[in-house]
Write a protein that holds these residues in place. Structure first.
Motif, PDB file in Angstrom:
ATOM      1  N   CYS A  41     -65.530  75.547 -90.193  1.00  0.00           N
ATOM      2  CA  CYS A  41     -65.904  74.230 -90.690  1.00  0.00           C
ATOM      3  C   CYS A  41     -67.187  74.356 -91.504  1.00  0.00           C
ATOM      4  O   CYS A  41     -67.845  75.390 -91.506  1.00  0.00           O
ATOM      5  CB  CYS A  41     -66.111  73.240 -89.544  1.00  0.00           C
ATOM      6  SG  CYS A  41     -67.410  73.728 -88.387  1.00  0.00           S
ATOM      7  N   ALA A  42     -67.520  73.296 -92.206  1.00  0.00           N
ATOM      8  CA  ALA A  42     -68.755  73.251 -92.980  1.00  0.00           C
ATOM      9  C   ALA A  42     -69.327  71.850 -92.878  1.00  0.00           C
ATOM     10  O   ALA A  42     -68.593  70.860 -92.824  1.00  0.00           O
ATOM     11  CB  ALA A  42     -68.501  73.608 -94.437  1.00  0.00           C
ATOM     12  N   ALA A  56     -73.687  62.912 -93.982  1.00  0.00           N
ATOM     13  CA  ALA A  56     -73.216  64.277 -94.149  1.00  0.00           C
ATOM     14  C   ALA A  56     -71.708  64.279 -94.283  1.00  0.00           C
ATOM     15  O   ALA A  56     -71.030  63.350 -93.837  1.00  0.00           O
ATOM     16  CB  ALA A  56     -73.631  65.136 -92.955  1.00  0.00           C
ATOM     17  N   ALA A  57     -71.210  65.312 -94.907  1.00  0.00           N
ATOM     18  CA  ALA A  57     -69.769  65.522 -94.996  1.00  0.00           C
ATOM     19  C   ALA A  57     -69.399  66.664 -94.070  1.00  0.00           C
ATOM     20  O   ALA A  57     -69.953  67.757 -94.181  1.00  0.00           O
ATOM     21  CB  ALA A  57     -69.358  65.844 -96.428  1.00  0.00           C
ATOM     22  N   LEU A  58     -68.509  66.392 -93.140  1.00  0.00           N
ATOM     23  CA  LEU A  58     -67.991  67.423 -92.250  1.00  0.00           C
ATOM     24  C   LEU A  58     -66.633  67.845 -92.785  1.00  0.00           C
ATOM     25  O   LEU A  58     -65.706  67.038 -92.871  1.00  0.00           O
ATOM     26  CB  LEU A  58     -67.858  66.888 -90.822  1.00  0.00           C
ATOM     27  CG  LEU A  58     -67.285  67.866 -89.790  1.00  0.00           C
ATOM     28  CD1 LEU A  58     -68.192  69.078 -89.622  1.00  0.00           C
ATOM     29  CD2 LEU A  58     -67.089  67.158 -88.450  1.00  0.00           C
ATOM     30  N   LEU A  59     -66.527  69.090 -93.165  1.00  0.00           N
ATOM     31  CA  LEU A  59     -65.314  69.590 -93.805  1.00  0.00           C
ATOM     32  C   LEU A  59     -64.654  70.618 -92.904  1.00  0.00           C
ATOM     33  O   LEU A  59     -65.318  71.502 -92.363  1.00  0.00           O
ATOM     34  CB  LEU A  59     -65.656  70.229 -95.152  1.00  0.00           C
ATOM     35  CG  LEU A  59     -66.548  69.398 -96.077  1.00  0.00           C
ATOM     36  CD1 LEU A  59     -66.882  70.179 -97.331  1.00  0.00           C
ATOM     37  CD2 LEU A  59     -65.876  68.090 -96.422  1.00  0.00           C
ATOM     38  N   VAL A  65     -61.954  67.521 -87.590  1.00  0.00           N
ATOM     39  CA  VAL A  65     -62.756  66.416 -88.124  1.00  0.00           C
ATOM     40  C   VAL A  65     -62.468  65.137 -87.347  1.00  0.00           C
ATOM     41  O   VAL A  65     -63.379  64.369 -87.014  1.00  0.00           O
ATOM     42  CB  VAL A  65     -62.479  66.225 -89.628  1.00  0.00           C
ATOM     43  CG1 VAL A  65     -63.180  64.979 -90.150  1.00  0.00           C
ATOM     44  CG2 VAL A  65     -62.950  67.446 -90.408  1.00  0.00           C
ATOM     45  N   ALA A  66     -61.203  64.896 -87.015  1.00  0.00           N
ATOM     46  CA  ALA A  66     -60.844  63.700 -86.251  1.00  0.00           C
ATOM     47  C   ALA A  66     -61.487  63.725 -84.866  1.00  0.00           C
ATOM     48  O   ALA A  66     -61.947  62.695 -84.360  1.00  0.00           O
ATOM     49  CB  ALA A  66     -59.324  63.597 -86.130  1.00  0.00           C
ATOM     50  N   ALA A  67     -61.554  64.899 -84.248  1.00  0.00           N
ATOM     51  CA  ALA A  67     -62.159  65.014 -82.920  1.00  0.00           C
ATOM     52  C   ALA A  67     -63.665  64.787 -82.974  1.00  0.00           C
ATOM     53  O   ALA A  67     -64.269  64.316 -82.006  1.00  0.00           O
ATOM     54  CB  ALA A  67     -61.854  66.389 -82.328  1.00  0.00           C
ATOM     55  N   ALA A  68     -64.293  65.112 -84.111  1.00  0.00           N
ATOM     56  CA  ALA A  68     -65.743  64.935 -84.242  1.00  0.00           C
ATOM     57  C   ALA A  68     -66.117  63.486 -84.508  1.00  0.00           C
ATOM     58  O   ALA A  68     -67.216  63.047 -84.164  1.00  0.00           O
ATOM     59  CB  ALA A  68     -66.273  65.818 -85.370  1.00  0.00           C
TER      60      ALA A  68
END
Length: 214
Positions: A41-42, A56-59, A65-68
């Motif tokens: 991830c980034a 921020a963008a979580l990529l 991403v859904a879990a975060a």
């Protein structure tokens, strides 16, 4: 990053403004890629270096991403709508995206020069990571906060150059004798010649030497 407008906005809307997994972040430069729970991830912060409002963008993988996403609510980062943040960050990204790589290479070039400058004056300026991964890094420097800030202010008065804004922490590092600050190559200082940075830091360590010997 190569994100389209819609994908960038979507990434921001589902990103977590908190950092539950303590992800190292890119601070609005080239995205820092890591593995969390075995998932690549980034995370790209957009308020530092880009000029976006915040966020921020979580990529990464869609399920990761859904879990975060629920961590925004759990840790208090749950605005009524994220759209103003997404629009601000997208505009900032589109304005500065073309400068990411040049700013990264600028800091990679500066880091060894500044470390050598410190060593030539009997000081220490340590970059973490040693070879910057983006246009921001943490710098560790030996000395007390009072002496370091006094040397910084002396350079500011003499050269009109502020080497760092503030020390983030002191009494850190392997010997618990360092302070650290963040150094960033932003859109406004990428054109400054390397020798200007080197001269300013040389003056800083000269001032620090005088303070330590007095």
């Amino acid at each position: 990053m190569g994100l389209s407008r819609s994908r960038f906005a979507s990434a921001l809307l589902v990103s977590t403004q908190a950092n539950p997994h303590h992800l190292p972040t890119s601070s609005a430069a080239l995205p820092c890629v890591h593995c969390v729970c075995g998932v690549p991830c980034a995370r790209v912060r957009v308020e530092q270096g880009l000029g976006g409002m915040t966020g921020a963008a979580l990529l990464g993988r869609a399920d990761f991403v859904a879990a975060a996403s629920p961590w925004r609510r759990r840790l208090g980062g749950n605005p009524f709508t994220s759209m103003p943040f997404a629009l601000s960050c997208r505009a900032a990204y589109e304005t500065h995206a073309g400068s990411f790589e040049a700013r990264w290479h600028k800091l990679r070039t500066l880091a060894p020069q500044l470390s050598r400058t410190a060593a030539s004056h009997g000081g220490s300026l340590r970059f973490v990571p040693a070879e910057p991964q983006c246009c921001q890094a943490h710098c560790y420097i030996r000395g007390s906060a009072e002496q370091l800030d006094a040397a910084r202010d002396e350079v500011l008065a003499e050269l009109d150059i502020k080497l760092y804004n503030k020390l983030r922490a002191c009494g850190v590092g392997p010997g618990k004798d360092e302070c650290y600050f963040e150094i960033t190559v932003g859109p406004n200082n990428i054109e400054i010649p390397d020798d200007v940075f080197v001269h300013a830091w040389s003056c800083f360590f000269e001032a620090l030497q005088k303070a330590e010997s007095s």
